[in-house]
Design an enzyme around this catalytic site. Structure first.
Site, PDB file in Angstrom:
ATOM      1  N   TYR A 166       0.701  -1.098   0.072  1.00 38.68           N
ATOM      2  CA  TYR A 166      -0.011   0.078  -0.110  1.00 38.68           C
ATOM      3  C   TYR A 166       0.911   1.379  -0.010  1.00 38.68           C
ATOM      4  CZ  TYR A 166      -3.854   2.964   1.836  1.00 38.68           C
ATOM      5  OH  TYR A 166      -4.583   3.858   2.029  1.00 38.68           O
ATOM      6  N   LYS A 170       0.769   4.011  -2.776  1.00 35.33           N
ATOM      7  CA  LYS A 170       0.466   5.284  -2.505  1.00 35.33           C
ATOM      8  C   LYS A 170       1.544   6.458  -2.856  1.00 35.33           C
ATOM      9  CE  LYS A 170      -3.981   5.275  -1.241  1.00 35.33           C
ATOM     10  NZ  LYS A 170      -4.878   5.298  -2.356  1.00 35.33           N
TER      11      LYS A 170
END
Ligand code: NAI
Length: 302
Positions: A166, A170
C-alpha cells in the site's frame, strides 16, 4: 466569497459507493455537477463485486435532486478504466473532474506478504489511477480543462508497519502527480493529491470506534471539492485533511554540503559531516527535477 459550484461540470469519482468517495460524489452533485459514481462493490481486500454500492449512492443523489449515473467497472484494468470514461462520455458528453479514490487493502508484514497481495494493491491504487487518468487525458487536453485529484496516504508518505504494498502504491501516485502537474500545465489541467484521515470500512479494523465516528469523510471533502473547482489554480499539492485538520505535505531537500571535486571524498568524511548532510533546517521544495538537479550540480557551475 463566491460560492464554489460545479454547474455544467462532469465528474468521475472512482470507488464512490461508500466511504470518502460517496461523500465526494454527493457533495459534487449537491453543488451542480453531473457525477459518474464508479464502484466495483468489492470487499475491502478487492475480492467479489456488487452493483449495490454504486446504485445506492446514485439513488441517494437522485432523491436529493442531483444528477448521477452508476458505473461498475474495475479501475484496475485498462478495459475497466476505458469503460468508466465511456460511461461519462455517453451519459454526459464530457469529463471535467476525476477523483481517483478507489482503494483496497491487503495488510501483512513484508515477510508474509504474497506476490498476489503486492500486485492486487499496486493494481487498484497505482495502476488504477494510471489507467483512469490515462484514458481521459487526451479528452481533458482537447477541452483545455481538467481537475484531477489523486489519493495518497500517510502510510505512503511516511511508512506504516504491515503496508509495504500500500505504501509503495500510494507513493507511486505522488510521483505520477509530480509529472502530470507539469504535463497538464499548458492545458489547464490541475493535478493534486489528498492524504485523508477518515472513518471507513478500510480504517474500521485499525482505529477505535469512538475515534472513527469523529473522523467523518465530510471533514476531508471540502478540500477535495476545492481541488476539483475552477477556483483551484494549484497543481502538484498534497493536501492532508481529517478531523478538522487541513495542511500540506511536501517533499523537500536539505541545504546539504558540497565537497570540492578535486579533494578525495571518502566514507569517513561522510560520517564526519553526516549531521550537516542530513540536517533539514532551511530545506527547500523544488517545482521539478531540473530545479533539483541545478542545485545538486552547483559545483559544476564554475
Ligand atoms: P472504502 O473501502 O470505503 O472505499 C473504497 C471504495 O473503492 C469501495 O467502495 C470499493 O468497493 C471501491 N473499489 C475498490 N476496488 C475497486 C476497483 N478496482 N474499481 C472500482 N472500485 C473499487 O475506503 P475509504 O477509506 O473511503 O478509501 C478511499 C480512498 O482513500 C482509498 O484510496 C484509500 O486508500 C484512501 N485512504 C483512506 C484513508 C482513511 O483514513 N479512510 C487514509 C488514507 C488513504
Amino acid at each position: 466569497m463566491k460560492e464554489i459550484r460545479f454547474d455544467g461540470r462532469v465528474a468521475i469519482v472512482t470507488g464512490a459507493g461508500g466511504g470518502l468517495g460517496k461523500i465526494y460524489a454527493m457533495m459534487l452533485a449537491e453543488r451542480g455537477a453531473k457525477v459518474v459514481v464508479n464502484d466495483l462493490g468489492c470487499a475491502p481486500d478487492g475480492t467479489g463485486g456488487t452493483k449495490n454500492f454504486a446504485d445506492a449512492v446514485v439513488e441517494e443523489i437522485r432523491k436529493k435532486g442531483g444528477i448521477a449515473v452508476p458505473d461498475y467497472n474495475p479501475v484496475n484494468t485498462k478495459e475497466g478504466a476505458e469503460g468508466i470514461i465511456k460511461t461519462a462520455l455517453e451519459n454526459f458528453g464530457k469529463i471535467d473532474i476525476i477523483i481517483n479514490n478507489a482503494g483496497i487493502l491487503r495488510d501483512r508484514s513484508f515477510l508474509k506478504m504474497t506476490d498476489d497481495d503486492w500486485k492486487a494493491v499496486m493494481d487498484v491504487h497505482l495502476n488504477g489511477t494510471y489507467f483512469v487518468t490515462k484514458s481521459a487525458w487526451q479528452h481533458l487536453r482537447e477541452n483545455n480543462y481538467g481537475r484531477i485529484v489523486f489519493t495518497t496516504s500517510s502510510a505512503g508518505l511516511y511508512g506504516n508497519f504491515g503496508q509495504a504494498n500500500y505504501s509503495s502504491a500510494k507513493m507511486g501516485i505522488v510521483g505520477l502527480m509530480n509529472t502530470l502537474k507539469l504535463e497538464g500545465e499548458k492545458y489547464n489541467i490541475k493535478v493534486n493529491t489528498i492524504a485523508p484521515f477518515a472513518g471507513s470500512r478500510l480504517t474500521a479494523t485499525v482505529l477505535p470506534e469512538d475515534i472513527l465516528k469523529k473522523l467523518k469523510p465530510e471533514y476531508v471533502a471540502p478540500v477535495v471539492l476545492y481541488a476539483c473547482s475552477e477556483e483551484c489554480q494549484e497543481s502538484g499539492v498534497i493536501f492532508v485533511a481529517g478531523a478538522g485538520y487541513f495542511s500540506r505535505a511536501i517533499i523537500v531537500e536539505a541545504p546539504g554540503i558540497y565537497f570540492k571535486l578535486d579533494e578525495e571524498i571518502t566514507p569517513e568524511k561522510i560520517a564526519e559531516r553526516l549531521k550537516e548532510i542530513i540536517n533539514i533546517e532551511g530545506a527547500t521544495p523544488f517545482n521539478n527535477a531540473t530545479e533539483a538537479t541545478m542545485k545538486a550540480f552547483k559545483n559544476l557551475q564554475a
